[in-house]
Motif scaffolding. Structure first.
Motif, PDB file in Angstrom:
ATOM      1  N   ASP A   8       0.813  -1.223   0.000  1.00 49.23           N
ATOM      2  CA  ASP A   8       0.000   0.000   0.000  1.00 49.23           C
ATOM      3  C   ASP A   8       0.841   1.264   0.000  1.00 49.23           C
ATOM      4  OD1 ASP A   8      -2.482   1.473   0.121  1.00 49.23           O
ATOM      5  OD2 ASP A   8      -1.940   1.924   2.196  1.00 49.23           O
ATOM      6  N   VAL A   9       2.070   1.208   0.485  1.00 47.00           N
ATOM      7  CA  VAL A   9       2.923   2.399   0.429  1.00 47.00           C
ATOM      8  C   VAL A   9       3.126   2.832  -1.029  1.00 47.00           C
ATOM      9  CG1 VAL A   9       5.237   3.299   0.907  1.00 47.00           C
ATOM     10  CG2 VAL A   9       4.052   1.928   2.635  1.00 47.00           C
ATOM     11  N   TYR A  10       3.115   1.840  -1.928  1.00 53.37           N
ATOM     12  CA  TYR A  10       3.188   2.141  -3.364  1.00 53.37           C
ATOM     13  C   TYR A  10       1.794   2.240  -3.988  1.00 53.37           C
ATOM     14  CZ  TYR A  10       8.196   1.067  -3.145  1.00 53.37           C
ATOM     15  OH  TYR A  10       9.537   1.068  -2.839  1.00 53.37           O
ATOM     16  N   LYS A  11       0.756   2.200  -3.118  1.00 55.04           N
ATOM     17  CA  LYS A  11      -0.642   2.228  -3.565  1.00 55.04           C
ATOM     18  C   LYS A  11      -0.953   1.043  -4.487  1.00 55.04           C
ATOM     19  CE  LYS A  11      -3.088   4.580  -2.266  1.00 55.04           C
ATOM     20  NZ  LYS A  11      -3.808   4.332  -0.964  1.00 55.04           N
ATOM     21  N   GLN A  12      -0.353  -0.126  -4.173  1.00 57.37           N
ATOM     22  CA  GLN A  12      -0.525  -1.321  -4.988  1.00 57.37           C
ATOM     23  C   GLN A  12      -1.262  -2.437  -4.247  1.00 57.37           C
ATOM     24  OE1 GLN A  12       3.456  -2.284  -6.239  1.00 57.37           O
ATOM     25  NE2 GLN A  12       3.540  -0.619  -7.754  1.00 57.37           N
ATOM     26  N   GLY A  60       4.161   8.479   9.975  1.00 51.95           N
ATOM     27  CA  GLY A  60       4.536   7.070  10.122  1.00 51.95           C
ATOM     28  C   GLY A  60       3.390   6.114   9.921  1.00 51.95           C
ATOM     29  N   GLY A  61       2.377   6.547   9.166  1.00 50.27           N
ATOM     30  CA  GLY A  61       1.181   5.734   9.010  1.00 50.27           C
ATOM     31  C   GLY A  61       1.132   4.872   7.766  1.00 50.27           C
ATOM     32  N   GLY A  62       2.194   4.871   6.974  1.00 52.06           N
ATOM     33  CA  GLY A  62       2.213   4.019   5.788  1.00 52.06           C
ATOM     34  C   GLY A  62       2.400   2.556   6.178  1.00 52.06           C
ATOM     35  N   MET A  63       1.551   1.679   5.636  1.00 54.21           N
ATOM     36  CA  MET A  63       1.661   0.249   5.929  1.00 54.21           C
ATOM     37  C   MET A  63       1.810  -0.530   4.622  1.00 54.21           C
ATOM     38  SD  MET A  63      -1.095  -0.193   9.041  1.00 54.21           S
ATOM     39  CE  MET A  63      -2.448   0.596   8.184  1.00 54.21           C
ATOM     40  N   ARG A  64       2.267  -1.726   4.715  1.00 53.14           N
ATOM     41  CA  ARG A  64       2.542  -2.514   3.511  1.00 53.14           C
ATOM     42  C   ARG A  64       1.320  -3.341   3.101  1.00 53.14           C
ATOM     43  NH1 ARG A  64       6.817   0.146   1.266  1.00 53.14           N
ATOM     44  NH2 ARG A  64       8.345   0.600   2.900  1.00 53.14           N
ATOM     45  N   GLN A  65       1.279  -4.628   3.443  1.00 52.97           N
ATOM     46  CA  GLN A  65       0.151  -5.469   3.022  1.00 52.97           C
ATOM     47  C   GLN A  65      -1.045  -5.267   3.969  1.00 52.97           C
ATOM     48  OE1 GLN A  65       3.436  -6.722   3.065  1.00 52.97           O
ATOM     49  NE2 GLN A  65       3.486  -6.226   0.895  1.00 52.97           N
TER      50      GLN A  65
END
Length: 341
Positions: A29-33, A229-234
């Motif tokens: 999601d950090v890459y909006k994917q 710091g709210g960016g998360m991955r999967q």
């Protein structure tokens, strides 16, 4: 039997929600994917008739991002004195945005257009902070789940428009207001510049809030979320819970409201209860007799497996929720009159 009425944040995912989470398609999601995150954000935006949305780990972060987006350091934000952004977000408006709060003495956490108008600083008077945002909380947490009338919110919107102010909605429990007042999300989307809604309270998701606004603002919010710091991955596993909650858990909030009203009625009959505040949604706030100690009441109920919270100054709180089942409700209704104080 352990019954937790401390908050509606204590819920756990249902089996059906867990299945949706385990089945989610995910990406970064950090890459909006992350397709499930993207689907949740689009779903939320569409519900409110707004252009875009952004998933956040918490309602506090979503609120703080909205305030950061709509202010400059030194600005002032108008809100009720019981607002979550003032009492329960750790001074975040000062820490994150460098802003002060103009606190209004409202009614059960709700303010009026006239109060807002009187609180606005003259923009030409450079000795005072520049008023830039009006923040509304609906339902009100410390106000006992009170709900705004749409007409009141429209009147405040008019004041905001006339004075070039941004209009933010802390809608952590907005879903409860929608059900209780038979309102629609689009009515709110037409009024507010930014809206934060929580998925992990009455709707029963384990984590997450969504900030909704126009596309340009949400693009800026992406950077603010990164700074916080709210960016998360999967994170799609969490978003899947949110989608399931939006599809299945909104209308059932009426059950929580009904049980809360029954609890309020029962409390009104008890000699150790001094008063019960009006109940519109799922929060029951009551005052105990002045000769009683809140800690003693909490402990006596705890012995019976019932957990509630103290709000200080003789006030106690119960909150109904998804995990508070009918069998539990019947048990509490049976035990309360038998607890001697």
């Amino acid at each position: 039997m352990e019954i937790n009425l401390v908050s509606d944040t204590v819920t756990k995912p249902t089996q059906e929600m867990l299945h949706a989470m385990f089945s989610a398609k995910v990406g970064d999601d950090v890459y909006k994917q992350d397709p499930t995150i993207n689907a949740l954000e689009q779903k939320a935006a569409t519900m409110f008739g707004m252009e875009a949305a952004l998933f956040f780990p918490s309602g506090t972060m979503a609120n703080q991002a909205a305030l950061k987006l709509n202010t400059q350091p030194g600005d002032e934000i108008i809100c009720d004195k019981w607002s979550h952004i003032y009492l329960y977000e750790a001074g975040g408006t000062a820490f994150n945005s460098g802003c002060s709060l103009s606190l209004i003495d409202g009614n059960r956490g709700m303010i009026t257009a006239d109060q807002v108008r009187k609180a606005i600083n003259d923009p030409e008077f450079f000795h005072a902070p520049l008023t830039s945002v009006v923040s509304i909380e609906n339902t009100t947490n410390k106000g006992g789940g009170a709900c705004y009338e749409i007409e009141t919110l429209k009147e405040i919107k008019q004041v905001c428009t006339q004075n070039n102010l941004k209009y933010h909605l802390d809608g952590a429990r907005l879903w409860n207001a929608l059900v209780a007042k038979k309102q629609s999300p689009r009515q709110f989307g037409e009024l507010f510049d930014t809206i934060s809604v929580c998925l992990s309270k009455g709707l029963g998701a384990p984590v997450g809030s969504v900030l909704i606004s126009d596309a340009k603002t949400i693009k800026r919010a992406l950077r603010i979320r990164k700074v916080f710091g709210g960016g998360m991955r999967q994170a799609g596993y969490l978003a899947a819970a949110g989608i399931y909650a939006l599809d299945n858990h909104i209308e059932r909030l009426a059950v929580d409201h009904h049980r809360a009203k029954e609890l309020a009625y029962m409390l009104q009959q008890l000699p150790w209860v001094a008063g019960v505040e009006p109940v519109e949604t799922n929060i029951v706030i009551f005052s105990i007799q002045s000769y009683l100690d809140e800690k003693v009441i909490i402990e006596k109920l705890k012995v019976k497996g019932i957990h509630i919270s103290s709000m200080g100054q003789g006030k106690m709180r119960m909150v109904t929720h998804l995990d508070y089942r009918q069998v539990m409700h019947e048990y509490v209704m049976d035990i309360l009159p038998k607890v001697a104080m």
